[in-house]
Design a protein around this motif. Structure first.
Motif, short mmCIF file in Angstrom:
data_model
loop_
_atom_site.label_atom_id
_atom_site.label_comp_id
_atom_site.label_asym_id
_atom_site.label_seq_id
_atom_site.Cartn_x
_atom_site.Cartn_y
_atom_site.Cartn_z
N SER A 185 47.36 -18.39 -54.87
CA SER A 185 48.69 -18.17 -53.96
C SER A 185 48.31 -17.98 -52.77
O SER A 185 48.96 -18.44 -51.83
N SER A 223 49.46 -20.30 -49.35
CA SER A 223 50.97 -19.96 -48.74
C SER A 223 51.51 -20.61 -47.84
O SER A 223 52.57 -20.33 -47.37
N HIS A 261 54.93 -19.04 -54.70
CA HIS A 261 55.74 -18.18 -55.61
C HIS A 261 55.37 -18.53 -57.24
O HIS A 261 55.25 -17.78 -58.13
N HIS A 294 52.02 -16.72 -57.86
CA HIS A 294 52.19 -15.46 -57.63
C HIS A 294 51.45 -14.71 -58.82
O HIS A 294 51.86 -15.05 -60.00
N ARG A 316 53.52 -13.94 -61.80
CA ARG A 316 54.30 -14.95 -62.69
C ARG A 316 52.95 -15.69 -63.72
O ARG A 316 53.45 -16.81 -64.19
N VAL A 341 60.98 -16.67 -60.08
CA VAL A 341 60.40 -17.51 -58.93
C VAL A 341 61.63 -18.03 -58.10
O VAL A 341 61.46 -18.02 -56.88
N GLY A 400 63.76 -14.31 -57.24
CA GLY A 400 63.09 -12.99 -57.00
C GLY A 400 63.46 -12.00 -58.13
O GLY A 400 64.57 -12.21 -58.78
#
Lengths: 355, 339
Positions: A307, A311, A318, A321, A324, B162, B165
């Motif tokens: 991640s 960036s 995201h 991340h 996740r 994602v 948020g």
């Protein structure tokens, strides 16, 4: 000897045997191989989840029942031991008594739920267990005067298992067996015995009937087997094993609370482990639980690095991340249901057959 | 003897006897709660709140029960549509905050209408994709369906994190819908009345479509016997997809209403409602819209009364209600799909 310990159900794949042996050896010697508290915590969690996932496999993989109440039984076991140790003092008697009470209550509950819903249809069972389990989780956090509510309860384990009690300490060869190591081996040996018991169950005539019911319940019924009876017994056995896993977990973490035992997230984790590992093999439980928990602890770090590296790009950081990671396991889960319904273990065995 | 055999030709087919017994449970529960609650004003408030909640649950559950009845698919991913619908509505409402905050009811309703429209279209399209990608390969295999739709739910929930948020979002009610209308001693919250109206509209529209149109006839026939409808030359596949899309859109509508009702929004919103939704469709009988309507009202009444009287066992009381009804009728109040 191995043959009879595994009830004649061998891995039937060289890669799989190697993996299993590696997992077994590492788990057996974790306290001496690694230092620090994270590896031993991870290893204990793997042992606990192997039992939990294997017991779920008994339901899902061998009997073809989808239950969402497995964490409820895990929680009952944990709460039984935990609350007994909290309320009646840190002795072996109270832990044992708590476990017995939990087993009785949980088995009766499993029996009632099974009787109510298993005679109708498998899909009913999935929904009813989902509803009952979430109601149970809410109830456990609401009745805070007994259960400690959302905060749960921290309690003390019997003196022998506390980190302070050192059995023997030989600093010259780095051997130090304290209460923590002892509790680890308590967890490890219980997990091993329970797993072997599960192998015994699924390879018995009773286990064969369960598989017959999974393949075709109508035909099993016509052959004279009382399907509701077998399903209910399988349900109670799986629930009992899950409760023992819960008790192990309570002893190890010395804490019991809704988030660590009852939450739906854990149920999803179990589902992912059993499907990715391989349904209906029990070895899948071992592989799935080990991979998943290692991923949980170490994949997140890797994703964090990825991640950071991306960036500059939109959206991708995201997706990568660390929080996740479940997204990717979810995708893997869907793909494995489609493309290798027998999971990693099934795939490894197919490779043997293809050769 | 002769009178029974020589029926006049104009006579209708013998009607199936109407089973009205379950309908009386709701008023019985409501009346039984009156002495327990004590004050009639509180009782009215609770009952209206229950009806509003029941209607929202019905809107969400009706799609699910139809999908099950027609296609024999139990979509555990339905909760994802609830959450995604609510998030889409929130996204539309954000730039319209001027309309939302004004006190003019028409502007409020216009903003809400746009938000709901976006949510329904969004979840409808998503439902279409979900059916195609996730559900289609596993028709007829219950075990895989449960697993795969659960996987879809995990992925969808993570994707919400994602895109929008993970933190809790506010979902303010429009100014004109805040507060309550007072009639005499009774205070009726405006949004609850709106929810009841929307729910009733959906129920009536659904009954009309199902009972008075050809599509509805085909859907009902498909629920009863899929192969026969196919043998008569209708493409039941397309009907399936249509019902799935409509069911998902209804989940989006219900999700928006539910989020407005709670005035906050998290990705887990779907999971919270789904428990009630499952109880409702089990009580109602899988596949039955009428049973679903009744079940939603029963569950909501039970939840609100026990929530007021003994708050700690509110959810457990619904489980007890479900157990009691399943003891009485193991297939639910009005079983339709016989599979």
């Amino acid at each position: 000897m191995i043959q009879s310990a595994l009830s004649g159900d061998l891995p039937r794949s060289r890669v799989l045997s190697f993996l299993l042996a590696a997992i077994f050896l590492v788990l057996a010697f974790t306290p001496f191989l690694f230092s620090g508290s994270q590896p031993i915590n991870t290893a204990a969690k793997i042992c606990i989840f192997i039992v939990l996932v294997a017991s779920y496999d008994l339901l899902l993989g061998y009997t073809g029942i989808v239950s969402f109440a497995h964490t409820m039984f895990f929680g009952i076991g944990g709460y039984g031991v935990g609350l007994a140790l909290y309320g009646w003092g840190p002795t072996w008697t109270s832990a044992g008594l708590g476990l017995v009470i939990a087993l009785v209550v949980g088995t009766v509950l499993a029996f009632v739920i099974g009787l109510l819903s298993l005679r109708v249809r498998a899909i009913f069972y999935a929904m009813i267990t989902l509803a009952v389990a979430s109601a149970f989780a809410i109830l456990a956090s609401q009745l805070s005067e007994y259960t400690g509510g959302e905060d749960g309860r921290s309690f003390r384990v019997p003196p022998l298992l506390r980190p302070g009690s050192v059995l023997f300490d030989i600093p010259a060869i780095g051997l130090r067996v304290d209460g923590r190591v002892l509790s680890y081996y308590l967890v490890f040996v219980s997990a091993l015995l329970l797993l072997l018991a599960a192998f015994r169950i699924v390879n018995s005539p009773f286990g064969r009937v369960l598989q017959a019911i999974r393949e075709n319940d109508f035909r099993a019924e016509s052959l004279g087997y009382n399907v509701v009876y077998y399903r209910t017994v399988a349900n109670c056995l799986a629930a009992g094993m899950a409760m023992l896993a819960g008790a192990m977990s309570a002893i190890w973490v010395r804490y019991t609370g809704p988030d660590t035992t009852l939450s739906f997230a854990i149920m999803l984790d179990i589902l992912l482990m059993v499907v990715i590992g391989g349904m209906g093999t029990l070895y899948g439980a071992v592989i799935g639980a080990t991979l998943f928990i290692l991923a949980q602890n170490y994949l997140q770090k890797l994703m964090g690095v990825a991640s950071e590296a991306t960036s500059a790009l939109p959206l991708i950081p995201h997706l990568l991340h660390p929080d996740r990671w479940l997204l990717w396991l979810g995708v893997l889960f869907i793909l494995s249901v489609y493309f290798f319904p027998n999971g990693i273990v099934g795939k490894l065995r197919e490779m043997v057959r293809g050769r | 003897m002769a009178t029974t055999t020589s029926r006049p030709a104009s006579d209708d087919l013998p009607k199936t006897p109407r089973d009205l017994l379950p309908v009386f449970i709701a008023p019985i529960i409501a009346l039984a709660a009156l002495p327990l609650v004590g004050s009639p004003t509180t009782w009215v408030t609770l009952t209206v709140a229950a009806l509003a909640m029941g209607m929202m649950i019905f809107v969400i559950a009706s799609g699910l029960t139809l999908i099950f009845g027609l296609m024999d698919v139990l979509n555990f991913g339905h909760g994802a549509f609830i959450a995604i619908g609510a998030y889409m509505a929130m996204t539309v409402l954000a730039p319209l905050s001027g309309w939302v905050q004004s006190d003019a009811l028409t502007l409020n309703l216009a903003a809400l209408f746009l938000a709901v429209l976006a949510a329904m279209i969004g979840t409808g399209v998503l439902g279409w994709a979900f059916e195609r990608v996730i559900v289609r390969p596993v028709y007829g295999q219950h075990l895989k369906q449960i697993l795969i739709t659960m996987g879809g739910l995990i992925v969808a929930e993570q994707l919400i994190h994602v895109v929008w948020g993970g933190d809790q979002k506010p979902m303010p009610l429009p100014g004109g819908l805040r507060g309550a209308i007072t009639i005499g001693d009774f205070a009726l919250e405006k949004f609850r009345l709106l929810a009841v109206a929307v729910g009733l509209t959906v129920f009536i529209a659904m009954q009309l479509v199902l009972n008075r149109t050809k599509v509805g006839l085909l859907i009902r026939a498909g629920v009863e016997n899929r192969e026969m409808v196919e043998a008569l030359g209708y493409r039941i596949r397309q009907l399936f997809v249509g019902v799935f899309v409509v069911g998902s859109a209804l989940a989006g509508l219900g999700g928006t209403m539910w989020a407005l009702y709670r005035e906050t929004l998290t990705a887990a919103i779907g999971g919270d409602v789904m428990v009630l939704v499952f109880i409702v469709i089990i009580i109602g009988g899988l596949g039955s819209v009428g049973g679903c309507f009744l079940g939603a009202i029963l569950v909501a009444l039970m939840a609100n009364y026990t929530g007021y009287l003994v708050p700690k066992i509110a959810v457990a009381s619904n489980i007890l209600l479900m157990v009691a009804i399943l003891m009485w009728r193991p297939q639910g109040l009005y079983p339709v799909a016989r599979r």
